[in-house]
Design an enzyme around this catalytic site. Structure first.
Site, short mmCIF file in Angstrom:
data_model
loop_
_atom_site.label_atom_id
_atom_site.label_comp_id
_atom_site.label_asym_id
_atom_site.label_seq_id
_atom_site.Cartn_x
_atom_site.Cartn_y
_atom_site.Cartn_z
N HIS A 99 -10.07 6.57 -11.73
CA HIS A 99 -9.09 5.66 -12.32
C HIS A 99 -9.49 4.05 -11.77
O HIS A 99 -10.02 3.25 -12.51
CB HIS A 99 -7.60 6.00 -11.99
N HIS A 123 -7.27 -1.46 -5.85
CA HIS A 123 -6.21 -2.06 -6.25
C HIS A 123 -4.87 -1.04 -5.93
O HIS A 123 -3.85 -1.38 -6.03
CB HIS A 123 -6.19 -2.63 -7.70
N GLU A 127 -0.86 0.80 -2.42
CA GLU A 127 0.51 1.39 -3.17
C GLU A 127 0.66 2.73 -2.96
O GLU A 127 1.46 3.51 -2.76
CB GLU A 127 0.39 0.92 -4.77
N ASP A 128 -0.53 3.72 -2.92
CA ASP A 128 -0.57 5.14 -2.89
C ASP A 128 -1.33 5.82 -1.86
O ASP A 128 -1.43 6.79 -1.90
CB ASP A 128 -1.38 5.56 -4.36
N ASP A 188 -6.41 -2.30 -15.46
CA ASP A 188 -5.60 -1.31 -15.30
C ASP A 188 -4.72 -0.66 -16.31
O ASP A 188 -4.85 0.54 -16.70
CB ASP A 188 -4.57 -1.63 -14.08
#
Length: 723
Positions: A99, A123, A127-128, A188
């Site tokens: 991704h 990016h 967050e992940d 995105d």
């Protein structure tokens, strides 16, 4: 960003993005094989001295735009992203690293510089994964940290249902300081939309609607047409599958035509320009699916020329006009289709000449003329501008150490202004969608030569709040192109607007202004001020005359030349009034505007204020019935006064200008003004004015009566109690 996807090669992943009309709009590379990239990512990091194979496509696209770029940050960013996401899978079964790689390739093909691509690869790490912003900053610098932070979503566990709107608010604020944040977000979303087929239909629809209402308008405003058009087609396929399939059939049927009017006109254009010795590249630019659908709804039966446009690319601005002149001379121009977006660019940076030529069979072919650089900006928008902080260091400073993107467009500055005033996430979210739905902007001029950028359909109310902020509460009218106009007057591109401001600092807007306000800044400011009124001072206030929304200054409901805005709060007394309560603040009631030597009475109201009314005012009876404490008051020696006058006249041109000029000559300062709808060629005006001396009142009324068309001027009469 927790992206969930499916391999586009699988049946579940087929989306609208694959049915692009024949004839690419720009040179593109084949869509990368995400499965192959996933396998390459799982092989682990490459040697430190060479680039990993998995980012080969990104590097190739990046070097096409930036041949001298330093590729080491990309190598290091990929290694960190791959190791951090290792073991994470997308819903399609792909390694998650595919991704960020796909998002970065989208940006690289648009010409994004290295810093943006570095942040794009990273990016989703904060967050992940366990990667922190401090680690990103330490390894890649503050700019990359800022971009990654800007696109990192807020957690639902912390924000609940407000997580999505607050994430967009955070992202827009970050975009205001660096537009590259939104570039990454758009890429995105594009990749996630391309691979949305694995999701439940309900979730596909929800994501598509947010994309339609927020992301696509942002892509349009930032000028990133290459992303915007593909997003539109993907959303079209999800939300309107039957119309999409019908449009797809029209495009396929047109591709099978034996004749091609677009190609024939393109050949004719090449011949004309060759004869004129103008070097140009002539291309056919097919319409995307949604564009074909819109043209079909507008024109009905489509002909071959309706499926695209002819695009002419030249080297210099002057060549654009040279091409235009040759085409209009040697072909049959449709003059009504001509638009010059080079001299007057669109608010999203777009520049081009638009014209059209007619064929002998009656088909009209649209022609776009622009330079190669204009075309790059038309496709990539702000992405083509590169690093907004690339200016010399001495030009980058900002107050208080804040980032200040020098490329920030005016519409974004206005959005950032009103979002601060949005009282809650729901208001922000609904207002954002409404604001972004206004996809055309106008420019109006101030008398001092300055300009105001406003959405199409904006009124004088919007201009007032755009120029004065919350001080616009005191606006009492406007002149548009030199003529008095209501505050509800709709402005057009190029108008000159002079806003007439009252002098009362306690002035407040009318509720009717909300009917005229189009911009979020105006609506939020008006609603916030109205909501702040004490209950005593709403339409049920004891000082208010019956039938008025607020004391003294009702907004006209019809096209009167002046619209008034006066204070809801009773004004501070100008003529001196003495009360039998020495510590009290004394204010004159607007409903009856007493002036010396009127017989007066006073009542104690909230906040230790004594309001003063004429003895015959209907509010006196109501306040007595309500048990208000009566306070003895009497006139002092001060001479200033405020009074409300009613002028009745016949309708004639320029009456308002003549009447207000006569009042100004007598030294009257207009605080508020309203004009009722004309009835049988008669019109009633109500003015609240401030006089430096109450003794001037008779002379003022005589001067008003002398104005041609005015047949009566009188003091406003208190309303009877039963009115």
């Amino acid at each position: 960003m927790n992206a969930e996807a499916v391999d586009p090669a699988t049946p579940g992943g087929a989306t609208a993005g694959h049915d692009t009309p024949a004839g690419p709009r720009r040179k593109t590379r084949p869509r990368l094989d995400l499965r192959r990239l996933g396998r390459a990512a799982l092989l682990g990091p490459a040697a430190r001295s060479r680039l990993p194979d998995a980012i080969g496509h990104v590097v190739e696209a990046h070097r096409a735009h930036h041949p001298d770029a330093d590729l080491d940050p990309l190598r290091r960013a990929y290694l960190l992203a791959e190791s951090s996401h290792r073991g994470q899978m997308r819903k399609s079964g792909e390694p998650y690293i595919t991704h960020p790689l796909a998002v970065t390739l989208i940006l690289a093909e648009l010409g994004a510089e290295t810093t943006t691509l570095t942040a794009s690869l990273l990016h989703d790490t904060v967050e992940d994964t366990e990667v922190t912003l401090d680690q990103v900053c330490e390894q890649f610098g503050e700019e990359v940290r800022y971009l990654v932070d800007g696109v990192t979503k807020l957690e639902k566990v912390d924000y609940g249902a407000a997580a999505e709107p607050e994430t967009f608010r955070k992202m827009l604020v970050a975009t205001g300081n660096d537009v590259r944040v939104m570039s990454i977000k758009l890429a995105d979303r594009l990749h996630n939309m391309r691979t949305l087929g694995v999701m439940r239909p309900a979730k596909q629809e929800r994501i598509a609607k947010v994309t339609r209402d927020v992301l696509i308008p942002l892509a349009e405003r930032l000028g990133v047409q290459a992303l915007k058009t593909e997003l539109e087609d993907l959303v079209f396929a999800i939300l309107h599958p039957e119309e999409y399939e019908h449009t797809r059939g029209l495009i396929l049927a047109n591709a099978d035509r034996s004749d091609d009017p677009l190609a024939e006109v393109a050949d004719d254009v090449r011949a004309v320009l060759r004869e004129a010795d103008i070097t140009a590249e002539v291309l056919i630019r097919p319409r995307h699916f949604l564009s074909v659908h819109r043209v079909s709804r507008k024109r009905g039966q489509l002909r071959g020329a309706d499926f695209g446009r002819v695009l002419v690319l030249v080297g210099e601005d002057a060549d654009c006009y040279g091409v235009l002149g040759e085409l209009h001379t040697c072909m049959t121009p449709v003059v009504s289709e001509f638009k010059d977006f080079i001299a007057v660019p669109k608010f999203n940076l777009y520049q081009s000449l638009h014209t059209a030529v007619a064929r002998e069979d009656g088909q009209v072919v649209e022609v776009l003329i622009r330079t190669h650089q204009m075309h790059k900006v038309a496709e990539a928008g702000v992405v083509a501008l590169g690093n907004p902080y690339a200016a010399p260091p001495e030009e980058q400073s900002a107050p208080d150490g804040e980032r200040a993107d020098p490329t920030r467009p005016g519409w974004l500055s206005r959005l950032l202004d009103w979002q601060r005033a949005a009282p809650d996430p729901d208001t922000f979210w609904s207002t954002l969608r409404e604001d972004l739905s206004q996809d055309r902007e106008i420019t109006v001029f101030r008398p001092d030569g300055g300009t105001l950028g406003l959405p199409d359909g904006a009124t004088c109310v919007d201009a007032a709040y755009a120029q004065y902020g919350e001080d616009a509460h005191a606006c009492i009218g406007a002149r548009v192109n030199g003529r008095l106009a209501t505050l509800g007057t709709v402005l057009t591109d190029g108008d000159t607007v002079q806003l007439l401001m009252g002098q009362d600092p306690a002035s407040e807007p009318s509720r009717e202004w909300l009917d005229h306000a189009r911009t979020p800044a105006a609506r939020i400011a008006i609603r916030r001020r109205l909501a702040a009124r004490p209950a005593e001072e709403h339409g049920t206030a004891t000082e208010a005359p019956a039938g008025h929304d607020r004391p003294g200054a009702p907004e006209p409901a019809a096209p009167g030349p002046v619209s008034g805005a006066s204070a809801e709060r009773p004004p501070a007394a100008r003529a001196e009034v003495l009360a039998d309560r020495p510590a009290a603040s004394v204010r004159l009631a607007r409903c009856c505007t007493p002036v010396p030597p009127d017989e007066i009475t006073g009542f104690a109201v909230r906040g230790g204020v004594v309001t003063v009314h004429r003895a015959g005012c209907s509010a006196v009876t109501r306040m007595k019935d309500a048990g208000r404490e009566e306070v003895g008051v009497r006139w002092g020696e001060g001479a200033e006064c405020r009074v409300t006058l009613v002028a009745e006249s016949f309708v004639r041109p320029h009456l308002l200008a003549d009447l207000t000029e006569a009042m100004a000559v007598e030294g009257a300062e207009i605080v508020s003004a309203t004009v009722e709808p004309p009835t049988q060629q008669q019109v009633r005006h109500t003015y609240t004015v401030h006089l430096p001396d109450a003794a001037q009142l008779p002379a003022l009324m005589r001067a008003m009566r002398k104005v041609a068309g005015v047949y009566d001027v009188s003091r406003a009469q208190p309303q009877p109690s039963g009115a």
